[in-house]
Enzyme design. Structure first.
Site, PDB file in Angstrom:
ATOM      1  N   LYS A 147       3.258  -8.927   3.239  1.00 24.48           N
ATOM      2  CA  LYS A 147       3.598  -7.558   3.650  1.00 24.48           C
ATOM      3  C   LYS A 147       2.304  -6.784   3.852  1.00 24.48           C
ATOM      4  O   LYS A 147       1.487  -6.672   2.936  1.00 24.48           O
ATOM      5  CB  LYS A 147       4.461  -6.885   2.575  1.00 24.48           C
ATOM      6  CG  LYS A 147       4.645  -5.367   2.764  1.00 24.48           C
ATOM      7  CD  LYS A 147       5.531  -4.743   1.688  1.00 24.48           C
ATOM      8  CE  LYS A 147       5.556  -3.218   1.783  1.00 24.48           C
ATOM      9  NZ  LYS A 147       6.374  -2.566   0.726  1.00 24.48           N
ATOM     10  N   ASP A 154       2.095   3.446   3.028  1.00 23.78           N
ATOM     11  CA  ASP A 154       3.541   3.630   2.926  1.00 23.78           C
ATOM     12  C   ASP A 154       3.832   5.022   2.382  1.00 23.78           C
ATOM     13  O   ASP A 154       3.793   5.244   1.177  1.00 23.78           O
ATOM     14  CB  ASP A 154       4.134   2.552   2.007  1.00 23.78           C
ATOM     15  CG  ASP A 154       5.622   2.757   1.772  1.00 23.78           C
ATOM     16  OD1 ASP A 154       6.244   3.544   2.516  1.00 23.78           O
ATOM     17  OD2 ASP A 154       6.156   2.104   0.844  1.00 23.78           O
ATOM     18  N   LYS A 195       7.926   9.887  -0.005  1.00 24.06           N
ATOM     19  CA  LYS A 195       7.596   9.751  -1.428  1.00 24.06           C
ATOM     20  C   LYS A 195       7.044  11.070  -1.958  1.00 24.06           C
ATOM     21  O   LYS A 195       6.511  11.873  -1.202  1.00 24.06           O
ATOM     22  CB  LYS A 195       6.508   8.676  -1.604  1.00 24.06           C
ATOM     23  CG  LYS A 195       6.963   7.246  -1.368  1.00 24.06           C
ATOM     24  CD  LYS A 195       5.809   6.279  -1.563  1.00 24.06           C
ATOM     25  CE  LYS A 195       6.235   4.844  -1.282  1.00 24.06           C
ATOM     26  NZ  LYS A 195       7.195   4.295  -2.252  1.00 24.06           N
ATOM     27  N   ASP A 247      -0.363  -0.987  -0.201  1.00 23.10           N
ATOM     28  CA  ASP A 247       0.890  -1.633   0.193  1.00 23.10           C
ATOM     29  C   ASP A 247       0.675  -2.777   1.187  1.00 23.10           C
ATOM     30  O   ASP A 247       1.621  -3.316   1.733  1.00 23.10           O
ATOM     31  CB  ASP A 247       1.850  -0.576   0.765  1.00 23.10           C
ATOM     32  CG  ASP A 247       3.299  -0.884   0.439  1.00 23.10           C
ATOM     33  OD1 ASP A 247       3.544  -1.688  -0.472  1.00 23.10           O
ATOM     34  OD2 ASP A 247       4.181  -0.323   1.117  1.00 23.10           O
ATOM     35  N   ASP A 262      12.170   4.304   2.898  1.00 14.79           N
ATOM     36  CA  ASP A 262      11.101   3.844   2.005  1.00 14.79           C
ATOM     37  C   ASP A 262      11.281   2.370   1.609  1.00 14.79           C
ATOM     38  O   ASP A 262      10.396   1.772   1.017  1.00 14.79           O
ATOM     39  CB  ASP A 262      11.055   4.742   0.765  1.00 14.79           C
ATOM     40  CG  ASP A 262       9.752   4.636   0.007  1.00 14.79           C
ATOM     41  OD1 ASP A 262       8.796   4.031   0.555  1.00 14.79           O
ATOM     42  OD2 ASP A 262       9.679   5.153  -1.122  1.00 14.79           O
ATOM     43  N   GLU A 280      10.926  -0.155   3.396  1.00 17.76           N
ATOM     44  CA  GLU A 280      10.443  -0.598   4.702  1.00 17.76           C
ATOM     45  C   GLU A 280       9.850  -2.001   4.690  1.00 17.76           C
ATOM     46  O   GLU A 280       9.878  -2.698   5.698  1.00 17.76           O
ATOM     47  CB  GLU A 280       9.394   0.401   5.238  1.00 17.76           C
ATOM     48  CG  GLU A 280       7.958   0.182   4.758  1.00 17.76           C
ATOM     49  CD  GLU A 280       7.777   0.314   3.251  1.00 17.76           C
ATOM     50  OE1 GLU A 280       8.624   0.976   2.615  1.00 17.76           O
ATOM     51  OE2 GLU A 280       6.810  -0.248   2.710  1.00 17.76           O
ATOM     52  N   ARG A 283      10.828  -4.734   3.298  1.00 18.91           N
ATOM     53  CA  ARG A 283      11.825  -5.780   3.555  1.00 18.91           C
ATOM     54  C   ARG A 283      12.225  -5.792   5.030  1.00 18.91           C
ATOM     55  O   ARG A 283      12.598  -6.840   5.557  1.00 18.91           O
ATOM     56  CB  ARG A 283      13.037  -5.581   2.627  1.00 18.91           C
ATOM     57  CG  ARG A 283      13.816  -4.323   2.868  1.00 18.91           C
ATOM     58  CD  ARG A 283      14.720  -3.964   1.696  1.00 18.91           C
ATOM     59  NE  ARG A 283      13.972  -3.436   0.552  1.00 18.91           N
ATOM     60  CZ  ARG A 283      14.531  -3.036  -0.581  1.00 18.91           C
ATOM     61  NH1 ARG A 283      15.854  -3.121  -0.751  1.00 18.91           N
ATOM     62  NH2 ARG A 283      13.797  -2.558  -1.556  1.00 18.91           N
TER      63      ARG A 283
HETATM   64  N1  BES Z   1       5.731  -0.142  -1.441  1.00 16.19           N
HETATM   65  C1  BES Z   1       6.862   0.296  -2.154  1.00 16.19           C
HETATM   66  C2  BES Z   1       7.009  -0.378  -3.519  1.00 16.19           C
HETATM   67  C3  BES Z   1       5.982  -0.010  -4.562  1.00 16.19           C
HETATM   68  C4  BES Z   1       6.208   1.048  -5.410  1.00 16.19           C
HETATM   69  C5  BES Z   1       4.875  -0.790  -4.738  1.00 16.19           C
HETATM   70  C6  BES Z   1       5.278   1.338  -6.402  1.00 16.19           C
HETATM   71  C7  BES Z   1       3.943  -0.489  -5.733  1.00 16.19           C
HETATM   72  C8  BES Z   1       4.161   0.569  -6.560  1.00 16.19           C
HETATM   73  C9  BES Z   1       8.131  -0.009  -1.362  1.00 16.19           C
HETATM   74  O1  BES Z   1       8.025   0.060   0.010  1.00 16.19           O
HETATM   75  C10 BES Z   1       9.141   1.004  -1.775  1.00 16.19           C
HETATM   76  O2  BES Z   1       8.932   2.157  -1.519  1.00 16.19           O
HETATM   77  N2  BES Z   1      10.232   0.561  -2.391  1.00 16.19           N
HETATM   78  C11 BES Z   1      11.250   1.423  -2.832  1.00 16.19           C
HETATM   79  C12 BES Z   1      12.577   0.781  -2.547  1.00 16.19           C
HETATM   80  C13 BES Z   1      13.762   1.693  -2.736  1.00 16.19           C
HETATM   81  C14 BES Z   1      13.730   2.818  -1.732  1.00 16.19           C
HETATM   82  C15 BES Z   1      15.025   0.880  -2.589  1.00 16.19           C
HETATM   83  C16 BES Z   1      11.050   1.661  -4.321  1.00 16.19           C
HETATM   84  O3  BES Z   1      10.625   0.736  -5.023  1.00 16.19           O
HETATM   85  O4  BES Z   1      11.291   2.769  -4.779  1.00 16.19           O
HETATM   86 ZN    ZN Z   2       6.135  -0.273   0.771  1.00 14.91          ZN
HETATM   87 MN    MN Z   3       8.297   2.047   0.697  1.00 14.20          MN
END
Ligand code: BES
Ligand code: ZN
Ligand code: MN
Length: 497
Positions: free
Chosen positions: A265, A270, A277, A288, A347, A349, A351
């Site tokens: 990824k 992000d 966020k 990210d 968010d 994204e 996946r």
């Molecule tokens: N890049 C983030 C995940 C992340 C969060 C990595 C904190 C490192 C530290 C990912 O894209 C994300 O935002 N995931 C969301 C998914 C949710 C919206 C289902 C998350 O983990 O909150």
């Molecule tokens: Zn992300």
């Molecule tokens: Mn995200």
């Protein structure tokens, strides 16, 4: 790389070096002084080493360190590093190497030597990785201090022992690993305005040119032609920047042998997109792209080692931004696989990008696919910064990747992929939705990916908690850790036989 590593015989008492480092195990109440192997050194130090050990000033507990001053000739300083009672010697030497190199860099000694008598090739390799990792620093965007205040950077380390074959083998492999590791960390540390999808693509081209790999870079137009509506819906919020799908092919194995594929990824930033966020800590989301950095770093190491196996590295890279053109919650997109996806949360994204990259991987008829992604905050909650979340569609492959991670000193932990969790990502309007909400967030994300990785054995590494650290770990400062380069390389090496 910033530090050059060489090997030489262990003449500890007479060696002319500004700093000699010794890793010593738990002294377990020993009161006898310097062990026989260190007697010549003890004499050179006027008995200071023996006294220190006899008095119990240094007990060899893990991470303990003690600095002894030497004479003008021979070792001018000696640093003792404790490794405790290690269950895993390679890991212990890696740790000691990193601690020693960080201290040496702080001292400004410029060069150092490390006593490595009796170490196997694997242990030397781990030590060399530790030394390089400890010396690693990101200084590209900092003005250097004035000449007078500048300390000498640590530029070389010598590994000392009597088993020349083990040293030579260990140094060569360790340096190859350290190069990949350092590359991944530098990419991770780079700010999002400099480490762009095009920068990652150029890094891929450079790796390919160095090691004779085929490199393909696809941009928005090509992704459109492939109907990658899932990847593209993330990229549409940043219309000024071309998203990149980067493919590096290392055909080191037999012709016709199914390749192993590493997928990363590569979100250069992000923001969350329309599901933006909170501002607090958002700057960390430059990390990210650590999965992508892991793939590029591993390919660099694989190229250097010339591993006799077919390996393809795939990176999906873009930036997740809110804008008038950005994808919105409620939108439905068509993925390359033909499956329709309802966007619940923009968010989620990573996946979406990986779904199409995993579909792209099908054309290679891979023997196995391993992806790495900073995919879910939920993984950080579940496993902290200690273990990578490991999930997949093939139990034997999951075990194989877990073993590779353990050997590399990058432990992972398996999470269940039970059908019951699939309920979380059922959609009213599409085949699947991109968020299952907070419960089992790491598993529902992996189950989403599994829908697109259904034609080959596949394992997913959620490195959200392990690819970078928000606190100094002693061995690693705040920032990228190099995970999952070691896991990837160890896995591929295992397959190369
Ligand atoms: N890049 C983030 C995940 C992340 C969060 C990595 C904190 C490192 C530290 C990912 O894209 C994300 O935002 N995931 C969301 C998914 C949710 C919206 C289902 C998350 O983990 O909150
Ligand atoms: Zn992300
Ligand atoms: Mn995200």
């Amino acid at each position: 790389m910033t530090i050059s590593i060489s090997a030489g015989p262990a003449d500890l008492g007479t060696l002319d070096t500004p700093l000699l480092v010794l890793a010593l195990p738990d002294q377990a109440g020993a009161t006898t002084g310097a062990p026989p192997a260190l007697e010549s050194l003890d004499m050179a130090l006027g008995g200071a080493l023996g006294r220190t050990l006899r008095r119990g000033d240094f007990r060899g507990k893990r991470d303990e360190s003690l600095h002894l001053s030497g004479g003008d000739a021979g070792p001018q300083r000696v640093l003792l590093i404790g490794i405790g009672t290690p269950t895993e010697r390679a890991g212990a030497y890696r740790r000691a190497g990193a601690l020693a190199a960080r201290q040496a860099a702080k001292m400004g000694v410029g060069s150092m030597a490390f006593g490595a008598n009796g170490l196997s090739a694997r242990e030397v390799e781990a030590l060399v990785l530790g030394l390089s990792a400890g010396a690693w620093e990101y200084t590209d965007t900092k003005t250097p201090p004035p000449e007078a205040e500048r300390r000498a950077p640590l530029t070389s380390a010598r590994v000392l022992g009597s088993d020349a074959a083990a040293l030579e083998q260990g140094v060569a492999a360790g340096v190859a690993l350290a190069e990949g590791h350092g590359l991944a960390r530098t990419l991770g540390m780079m700010p999002g305005n400099l480490c762009t999808p095009e920068f990652l693509a150029q890094t891929g081209r450079d790796i390919g040119a160095r090691h004779g790999m085929n490199v393909t870079v696809l941009g928005r137009m090509e992704l459109e032609a492939l109907r990658m509506g899932s990847f593209l819906c993330v990229a549409q919020g940043a219309p000024q920047e071309d998203p990149k799908l980067i493919a590096l092919e290392h055909w080191g194995g037999k012709k016709g042998d199914a390749p192993v594929i590493l997928v990363g990824k590569g979100l250069c930033f992000d923001s969350g997109g329309i599901s933006i966020k909170p501002a607090q800590g958002m700057e960390w989301m430059k990390f990210d792209m650590c999965g992508a950095a892991g793939v590029l770093g591993a390919m660099e190491t694989i190229g250097r080692l010339g591993l006799p196996i077919n390996v393809v590295g795939l990176v999906g890279s873009t930036t997740n931004m809110p804008s008038a053109t950005a994808v919105k919650p409620g939108d439905v997109v068509r993925s390359m696989s033909g499956k329709y996806i309802e966007i619940i949360n923009t968010d989620a994204e990573g996946r979406l990008v990986l779904a199409d990259v995993l579909s792209y991987a099908r054309q290679y008829k891979p023997a196995a696919v391993v992806d790495a992604a900073t995919l879910t905050g939920a993984c950080v909650i579940a496993l902290g910064h200690t273990a990578t979340g490991v999930m997949g569609n093939d139990d034997a492959l999951v075990q194989e990747v877990l073993r590779a991670g353990t050997t590399a000193g990058e432990p992972g932990w398996a999470l269940p992929m039970w059908d019951d969790y699939k309920e979380l990502i059922k959609s009213d309007v599409a085949d699947i939705k991109n968020s299952g909400g907070r419960p089992a967030g790491t598993i529902s994300a992996a189950l989403f990916l599994a829908e697109f990785a259904n034609e080959y054995p596949w394992v997913h590494l959620d490195v959200a908690g392990t690819a970078y650290t928000e606190s100094d770990l002693g061995t690693v400062p705040r920032g990228p850790t190099g995970v999952p380069v070691g896991t990837f390389v160890e896995f591929v090496r295992g397959r190369a036989g």
